[in-house]
Design an enzyme around this catalytic site. Structure first.
Site, PDB file in Angstrom:
ATOM      1  N   HIS A 174      -0.735  -0.283  -9.788  1.00 14.61           N
ATOM      2  CA  HIS A 174      -1.338  -1.366  -8.950  1.00 14.61           C
ATOM      3  C   HIS A 174      -1.716  -2.506  -9.835  1.00 14.61           C
ATOM      4  O   HIS A 174      -2.989  -2.798  -9.736  1.00 14.61           O
ATOM      5  CB  HIS A 174      -2.762  -0.638  -8.234  1.00 14.61           C
ATOM      6  CG  HIS A 174      -3.054  -1.140  -6.865  1.00 14.61           C
ATOM      7  ND1 HIS A 174      -3.019  -0.336  -5.501  1.00 14.61           N
ATOM      8  CD2 HIS A 174      -3.150  -2.369  -6.645  1.00 14.61           C
ATOM      9  CE1 HIS A 174      -3.413  -1.128  -4.786  1.00 14.61           C
ATOM     10  NE2 HIS A 174      -3.310  -2.490  -5.265  1.00 14.61           N
TER      11      HIS A 174
ATOM     12  N   GLU B 167      -2.012   7.407  -5.590  1.00 17.61           N
ATOM     13  CA  GLU B 167      -2.475   6.757  -6.627  1.00 17.61           C
ATOM     14  C   GLU B 167      -3.701   6.746  -6.885  1.00 17.61           C
ATOM     15  O   GLU B 167      -4.310   6.533  -7.892  1.00 17.61           O
ATOM     16  CB  GLU B 167      -1.765   5.327  -6.564  1.00 17.61           C
ATOM     17  CG  GLU B 167      -2.661   4.527  -5.441  1.00 17.61           C
ATOM     18  CD  GLU B 167      -2.327   2.901  -5.241  1.00 17.61           C
ATOM     19  OE1 GLU B 167      -1.186   2.859  -5.597  1.00 17.61           O
ATOM     20  OE2 GLU B 167      -3.335   2.206  -5.075  1.00 17.61           O
TER      21      GLU B 167
ATOM     22  N   ARG C 262       0.964  -1.292  -0.178  1.00 23.05           N
ATOM     23  CA  ARG C 262      -0.167  -0.180   0.047  1.00 23.05           C
ATOM     24  C   ARG C 262       0.804   1.340  -0.069  1.00 23.05           C
ATOM     25  O   ARG C 262       1.843   1.227   0.788  1.00 23.05           O
ATOM     26  CB  ARG C 262      -0.905   0.014   1.307  1.00 23.05           C
ATOM     27  CG  ARG C 262      -1.984  -0.725   1.273  1.00 23.05           C
ATOM     28  CD  ARG C 262      -3.244  -0.423  -0.027  1.00 23.05           C
ATOM     29  NE  ARG C 262      -4.349  -1.352   0.024  1.00 23.05           N
ATOM     30  CZ  ARG C 262      -4.479  -2.543  -0.892  1.00 23.05           C
ATOM     31  NH1 ARG C 262      -3.287  -2.762  -1.589  1.00 23.05           N
ATOM     32  NH2 ARG C 262      -5.427  -3.143  -0.821  1.00 23.05           N
TER      33      ARG C 262
END
Ligand code: NAD
Length: 329
Positions: A294, A262, A233
């Site tokens: 991601h 992000e 994360r």
């Protein structure tokens, strides 16, 4: 059971539509848009909503879902830091996730980032396309014989540890719990991991105590020339501190599948946009940094497993026996 899917991409629709005939009592409607104050009321005729990693399910959204009589939030991902779990509990909404769909998918992406920054694959690819066959600037180091430091040895961290061990690295790790499946791993303190690792890979969840676990103080303890990879994360790393570290030539390479800013970017094509903030742009400006969007989870095997578990979660909830290990609130 009627489920409204938010933030649906073509690959979600394809994989869920394939399995849906096995669940005749279930109806799914797919929305491209994500859940927000403007779109939450669309869930009013549904029993459940299904959201993804970038969906911001805060208290206000949960209040609206409760008003709409939605009883279940299905996360088609492992992380759950994007949902206000306390609010969900307060409003009697169950939250279920997919805890481990394909740990190898994410671990292999972490490894890919580590290899790519180490051997400058991103630069080599561009250079050769421009007929520049010079090797200057492309020197890497052998991972074999070096030390990998894994922070968090759950499912993904364990898969990463096994891969690193497989390529001849010494593997050290930091976690509150020692994983018995990893006899070759030496568990050490976080400080020792920072001091000894040539490659540091983050695989712990984002919690209060892991927020900015990589900050200036941590970076100062690291070896010069370390490679840092984050597929977990974004907010595990303080981006401002990382940028300071990069500017001090601390890192041989940094591979980020996740980063603090992000949310606006993830899974969107923003090639014609002017970026509002400079943090991502600054990260992208460094020659030794690779950023991906991601995509650690994105393999066919993982997508299939995500679908299966999400639909099983929904079924188990409908039958009054939600799969306990997948319930987060
Ligand atoms: P997991 O729950 O199996 O493992 C997490 C491990 O972290 C556990 O062993 C836990 O004890 C450890 N941990 C908790 N707090 C810690 C701390 N303070 N310091 C060190 N270790 C700590 O989770 P997982 O399935 O391995 O997933 C790890 C993370 O990967 C998830 O939280 C998620 O954020 C991320 N993820 C990313 C992608 C992607 O596409 N990039 C996909 C899936 C998951």
């Amino acid at each position: 059971m009627k489920i409204l899917f938010y933030d649906t991409k073509p690959y979600d629709k394809d994989s869920f539509s394939k399995l849906l005939p096995n669940y005749p009592d279930m109806t799914i409607d797919f929305l491209k848009t994500d859940i927000s104050y403007h779109t939450v009321n669309l869930a009013c005729n549904y029993d459940a909503v299904c959201v993804f990693v970038a969906s911001d399910v805060d208290r206000k959204i949960i209040e609206s879902l409760a008003r709409c009589n939605v009883k279940l939030i299905l996360l088609r991902c492992a992380g759950f830091n994007n949902v206000d779990l306390e609010a969900a509990k307060e409003y009697g909404i169950t939250v279920m996730r997919v805890p481990g769909y394909s740990p190898e998918a994410v671990a292999e992406h972490a490894l890919a980032l580590a290899f790519a920054v180490n051997r400058h694959i991103h630069k080599a690819y561009i250079k050769v396309r421009e007929n520049n066959f010079s090797l200057v600037g492309l020197t890497g180091l052998n991972f074999h014989g070096k030390t990998a430091g894994i922070i968090g040895t759950g499912k993904i961290g364990a898969a990463m540890a096994k891969s690193c061990h497989g390529i001849g690295m010494k593997v050290i790790a930091y976690d509150m719990y020692q994983n018995p499946d990893l006899p070759f791993v030496e568990y050490v303190s976080l400080d020792e991991l920072f001091r000894r690792s040539d490659l540091i890979s983050l695989h712990c969840p984002l919690l209060e105590d892991t927020y900015h676990i990589i900050n200036l103080e941590a970076i100062e303890k690291m070896k010069d020339g370390v490679i840092l990879v984050n597929t977990s994360r974004g907010a595990l790393i303080s981006t401002e501190d990382l940028i300071k570290g990069i500017r001090q030539y601390k890192f041989a390479g940094v591979g980020l599948d996740v980063y603090e800013e992000e949310d606006e970017n993830v899974f969107e094509n923003r090639e014609d946009d002017i970026m509002e903030s400079s943090v991502t742009a600054r990260l992208l400006s460094f020659p030794n940094v690779i950023v991906t969007s991601h995509q650690g989870f994105l393999t066919e095997e993982a997508l299939e497993a995500i679908c299966e578990t999400t639909l099983e979660n929904a079924m188990s909830f409908e039958n009054g026996k939600p799969i306990e290990s997948n319930v987060v609130s």
